[in-house]
Design a protein around this motif. Structure first.
Motif, PDB file in Angstrom:
ATOM      1  N   GLY A 135       3.030   8.337  -4.453  1.00  0.00           N
ATOM      2  CA  GLY A 135       2.271   7.212  -3.907  1.00  0.00           C
ATOM      3  C   GLY A 135       2.678   6.809  -2.508  1.00  0.00           C
ATOM      4  N   VAL A 136       1.828   5.985  -1.889  1.00  0.00           N
ATOM      5  CA  VAL A 136       1.984   5.616  -0.476  1.00  0.00           C
ATOM      6  C   VAL A 136       3.294   4.871  -0.218  1.00  0.00           C
ATOM      7  N   ASP A 137       3.598   3.874  -1.042  1.00  0.00           N
ATOM      8  CA  ASP A 137       4.806   3.074  -0.809  1.00  0.00           C
ATOM      9  C   ASP A 137       6.054   3.946  -0.829  1.00  0.00           C
ATOM     10  N   ILE A 138       6.131   4.867  -1.770  1.00  0.00           N
ATOM     11  CA  ILE A 138       7.275   5.766  -1.857  1.00  0.00           C
ATOM     12  C   ILE A 138       7.311   6.688  -0.642  1.00  0.00           C
ATOM     13  N   LEU A 143       9.948   8.222   4.612  1.00  0.00           N
ATOM     14  CA  LEU A 143       9.932   8.353   6.070  1.00  0.00           C
ATOM     15  C   LEU A 143      10.908   7.385   6.739  1.00  0.00           C
ATOM     16  N   GLN A 144      11.204   6.272   6.089  1.00  0.00           N
ATOM     17  CA  GLN A 144      12.207   5.344   6.613  1.00  0.00           C
ATOM     18  C   GLN A 144      13.627   5.844   6.367  1.00  0.00           C
ATOM     19  N   THR A 145      13.777   6.727   5.395  1.00  0.00           N
ATOM     20  CA  THR A 145      15.097   7.201   4.986  1.00  0.00           C
ATOM     21  C   THR A 145      15.585   8.373   5.822  1.00  0.00           C
ATOM     22  N   LEU A 171       4.288  15.197   4.976  1.00  0.00           N
ATOM     23  CA  LEU A 171       3.697  13.868   4.872  1.00  0.00           C
ATOM     24  C   LEU A 171       2.696  13.618   6.002  1.00  0.00           C
ATOM     25  N   GLN A 172       2.874  14.310   7.118  1.00  0.00           N
ATOM     26  CA  GLN A 172       1.911  14.172   8.217  1.00  0.00           C
ATOM     27  C   GLN A 172       0.551  14.761   7.826  1.00  0.00           C
ATOM     28  N   ASP A 173       0.542  15.655   6.853  1.00  0.00           N
ATOM     29  CA  ASP A 173      -0.717  16.237   6.372  1.00  0.00           C
ATOM     30  C   ASP A 173      -1.492  15.297   5.458  1.00  0.00           C
ATOM     31  N   VAL A 177      -4.120   7.308   6.296  1.00  0.00           N
ATOM     32  CA  VAL A 177      -3.851   7.090   7.723  1.00  0.00           C
ATOM     33  C   VAL A 177      -2.451   6.546   7.975  1.00  0.00           C
ATOM     34  N   VAL A 178      -2.053   5.542   7.208  1.00  0.00           N
ATOM     35  CA  VAL A 178      -0.751   4.916   7.471  1.00  0.00           C
ATOM     36  C   VAL A 178       0.391   5.902   7.255  1.00  0.00           C
ATOM     37  N   VAL A 179       0.263   6.774   6.269  1.00  0.00           N
ATOM     38  CA  VAL A 179       1.296   7.788   6.023  1.00  0.00           C
ATOM     39  C   VAL A 179       1.280   8.827   7.133  1.00  0.00           C
ATOM     40  N   ASN A 180       0.086   9.288   7.490  1.00  0.00           N
ATOM     41  CA  ASN A 180      -0.055  10.277   8.552  1.00  0.00           C
ATOM     42  C   ASN A 180       0.544   9.768   9.857  1.00  0.00           C
ATOM     43  N   ASN A 181       0.195   8.541  10.249  1.00  0.00           N
ATOM     44  CA  ASN A 181       0.687   7.982  11.512  1.00  0.00           C
ATOM     45  C   ASN A 181       2.188   7.737  11.494  1.00  0.00           C
ATOM     46  N   THR A 182       2.684   7.250  10.353  1.00  0.00           N
ATOM     47  CA  THR A 182       4.128   6.991  10.239  1.00  0.00           C
ATOM     48  C   THR A 182       4.913   8.290  10.288  1.00  0.00           C
TER      49      THR A 182
END
Length: 212
Positions: A135-138, A143-145, A171-173, A177-182
């Motif tokens: 999921g998105v939150d995970i 990406l923060q880790t 994850l860029q794939d 949008v928010v996951v791709n951009n992050t």
């Protein structure tokens, strides 16, 4: 009131005391937050995952032991103990979103304090790779880790560095949008950090060469 030369040692002692208090406060906060999250992990896992409950309780005991020994740097002590990570790694293996959320938050905190063993970096990367579909939150937490792993751990090079970058590329794939951009932003940050490290190492090598 003017300051005299004799005041020097007094000011030094006060400054050292302030630094020690700041370190103590930081370590106390780390212990308190980890203890609270381990208790939560234990409660969430007690019915379906007793092995995680037991591992979390053992890690709580490890924290309590260090807390009872004032003056000890808890980050350095935890970085010597592979067992402390066990409940978080086990929780991520369950694919249970709530357990994973608690665990990845703890892993982030430990990494930022350089409180996991260098020998466990490979295990942490494998864990992050294995939970990418949760999921998105995970995914955003993953990406923060990754960046603090690169910044804080010297062992993150070669195949481990490639694995860290690959996590971000995957994850860029994402079509979200928010996951791709992050992920794209994280990759840029990692590349900059890598080049900075290379330049720093080259500078050190050049200085060593001059010395000889």
């Amino acid at each position: 009131m003017s300051r005299t030369a004799a005041d020097g040692p007094i000011y030094t002692v006060v400054f050292v005391d302030i630094i020690n208090w700041q370190i103590f406060s930081k370590m106390s906060g780390l212990i308190a937050s980890l203890n609270a999250e381990l208790l939560q992990l234990s409660n969430e896992a007690r019915r379906k995952h007793p092995e995680i409950k037991e591992a979390a309780e053992r890690s709580i005991i490890i924290l309590r032991t260090h807390k009872e020994r004032p003056g000890m740097n808890i980050s350095q002590e935890l970085a010597k103990n592979n067992d402390f990570l066990r409940p978080f790694i086990l929780a991520c293996e369950t694919k249970h979103v709530k357990l994973i959320t608690i665990s990845i938050g703890c892993l982030q905190r430990l990494i930022s304090h350089h409180a996991i063993p260098e020998s466990s970096v490979r295990t942490v990367l494998k864990t992050l790779n294995d939970i990418m579909s949760q999921g998105v939150d995970i995914q955003l937490k993953i990406l923060q880790t990754v960046p603090p792993l690169l910044s804080n751990y010297q062992t993150l090079h070669g195949d481990l560095l490639a694995e860290a970058l690959l996590i971000c590329f995957r994850l860029q794939d994402s079509k979200i949008v928010v996951v791709n951009n992050t992920a794209a932003a994280t990759l840029r940050q990692l590349v900059i950090n890598i080049f900075d490290k290379v330049q720093e190492e080259d500078s050190i090598n050049d200085k060593d060469g001059i010395l000889f």
